[in-house]
Write an enzyme that holds these catalytic residues in place. Structure first.
Site, mmCIF file in Angstrom:
data_model
loop_
_atom_site.group_PDB
_atom_site.id
_atom_site.type_symbol
_atom_site.label_atom_id
_atom_site.label_comp_id
_atom_site.label_asym_id
_atom_site.label_seq_id
_atom_site.Cartn_x
_atom_site.Cartn_y
_atom_site.Cartn_z
ATOM 1 N N LYS A 1 -95.419 34.403 -48.739
ATOM 2 C CA LYS A 1 -96.668 34.303 -49.484
ATOM 3 C C LYS A 1 -96.418 34.476 -50.989
ATOM 4 C CE LYS A 1 -98.513 34.039 -45.340
ATOM 5 N NZ LYS A 1 -97.503 34.496 -44.381
ATOM 6 N N ASP B 1 -98.573 47.077 -44.816
ATOM 7 C CA ASP B 1 -98.374 45.664 -45.132
ATOM 8 C C ASP B 1 -98.980 45.421 -46.508
ATOM 9 O OD1 ASP B 1 -98.541 42.851 -45.356
ATOM 10 O OD2 ASP B 1 -98.653 42.613 -43.187
ATOM 11 N N TYR C 1 -102.954 41.056 -39.819
ATOM 12 C CA TYR C 1 -102.628 39.652 -39.623
ATOM 13 C C TYR C 1 -102.613 39.357 -38.123
ATOM 14 C CZ TYR C 1 -99.614 35.545 -39.196
ATOM 15 O OH TYR C 1 -99.083 34.343 -38.831
ATOM 16 N N ARG D 1 -74.054 37.153 -41.155
ATOM 17 C CA ARG D 1 -75.025 37.937 -40.398
ATOM 18 C C ARG D 1 -74.995 39.414 -40.805
ATOM 19 N NH1 ARG D 1 -74.612 39.195 -35.015
ATOM 20 N NH2 ARG D 1 -72.944 37.684 -34.705
#
Length: 397
Positions: A232, A207, A142, A88
């Site tokens: 993507k 973005d 988005y 982590r």
């Protein structure tokens, strides 16, 4: 339409996947960086492909030293020196991907997360922790990004503006300005340099999922934070989910602390797939963009199509509005896959008002230019004639 491609740039020094510092070249072509960034130490280790480190924890017999390293991370969020501590806190395979993506975007650092939404959430949490809960944003974004801001799920308050209204919307508690260019799904573009100037001292988050660093690098235009849904184009094959923020090291340290505390970590196998995906990113984006530009030209000339949206910088995304029922087009494609998401090697089509932007209120969708007849096409690497044949048949239906 020709794409804009950045061929060479200054690459900052970064950590490699083993925590060692290497000297990055001062100027290397984008395609070369895509293949070699994050991998410079492999040959010296007798390796060709990057290893996948699946460990969740790491042995250490020096518990006092471990305590000191954990204290240091808690204090400033810097990547711990020496061997890994716990998954982590960081992972060597994921670190390689972060190194490579930072080099491609031209930033000091990058911090990877389990998804694009986890990455955006971490950015908002960083600013919220500083008492800066107000966000100025430009639609469209988005759909889930829009929802996260509008619903105030993380305690944020959003003011929606057009680019010209950014400066007037800033407040003392504004922590972030967010834009997406080209935007999802209309492919609207903003002048990133002008927007960054309007932000003043407030960080600009851009973005860059649709454009990728192959077509534009927002940090060069003044954006402090560059967000990717790495699911993507960075992954590129529809088999990995991830998000990443490219930024300066100061902000990266805060993001690492949030990632550690919230657990939105990227799995090392995903990090490996993303690093592999970056190697072919320039080739994939340019080939898919060539297909998309030709399809956009043919769609614009087709009487069954009311309007075509294709960005000035090019790219592999097309949005188009039909005179007929868009649902009939979705139902009629055979080669093209009717599915949400984008950026894969195969071509995908979807109806934003039904899927990706369904969560945005209808009036807000319409005001942002997302009409009910709009279809979004993510163009892949198939032969363009085969793609056109499928589209033409679906439009005929």
């Amino acid at each position: 339409m020709d794409s804009v491609v950045y061929d060479t740039y200054e690459a900052p020094d970064r950590l490699n996947g083993t925590g060692q510092v290497f000297d990055a070249p001062t100027a290397r072509a984008l395609a070369t960086e895509a293949v070699h960034a994050g991998r410079e130490d492999l040959a010296a280790q007798g390796l060709h492909a990057a290893p996948i480190d699946l460990s969740t924890t790491y042995p250490s017999y020096d518990s006092r030293g471990e305590a000191a390293r954990i204290d240091a991370f808690a204090a400033d969020g810097a990547e711990p020196e020496g061997p890994p501590v716990y998954a982590r806190l960081g992972n060597p395979t994921v670190s390689r991907f972060e190194t490579a993506l930072a080099r491609l975007e031209g930033t000091e650092s990058a911090v990877a997360f389990a998804s694009g939404m986890a990455a955006l959430s971490a950015v908002l949490l960083v600013r919220n922790a500083m008492g800066l809960r107000h966000v100025v944003a430009v639609r469209p974004l988005y759909g889930c990004s829009d929802h996260l801001l509008t619903a105030g799920l993380l305690g944020t308050e959003v003011t929606w503006v057009d680019p010209a209204g950014i400066a007037d919307a800033l407040r003392p508690d504004t922590g972030l300005v967010m834009v997406e260019s080209p935007a999802n799904p209309t492919l609207a573009e903003v002048d990133l340099r002008a927007v960054a100037h309007a932000c003043g001292r407030v960080p600009l988050l851009a973005d860059n999922t649709f454009a990728t660093p192959v077509l534009q690098r927002p940090a060069e235009h003044g954006a402090r934070l560059v967000l990717h849904s790495a699911t993507k184009y960075l992954g590129g094959h529809g088999d990995v989910m991830a998000g990443v923020v490219a930024c300066d090291e100061e902000f990266a340290r805060r993001l690492r602390q949030v990632r550690f505390a919230t657990g939105g970590v990227l799995h090392p196998l995903a990090g490996y797939l993303l690093l592999r995906g970056l190697a072919t990113l320039p080739v994939r984006v340019r080939a898919a963009s060539s297909n998309a530009a030709e399809l956009a030209r043919r769609l614009a000339a087709d009487p069954r199509v009311a309007r075509v949206h294709y960005p000035r910088i090019g790219g592999a995304m097309i949005a188009f509005e039909v005179h007929g029922d868009p649902h009939d087009v979705i139902a009629a494609v055979r080669l093209i896959t009717p599915a949400v998401s984008l950026g894969s090697v195969d071509t995908l089509i979807q109806h934003p008002a039904s899927i990706s932007h369904r969560i945005v209120p209808a009036q807000d969708r319409h005001d942002a230019g997302v009409s009910d007849r709009l279809l979004r096409l993510s163009v892949g690497l198939e032969d363009v004639e085969d793609l056109w044949g499928d589209l033409e048949g679906a439009l005929g239906a």
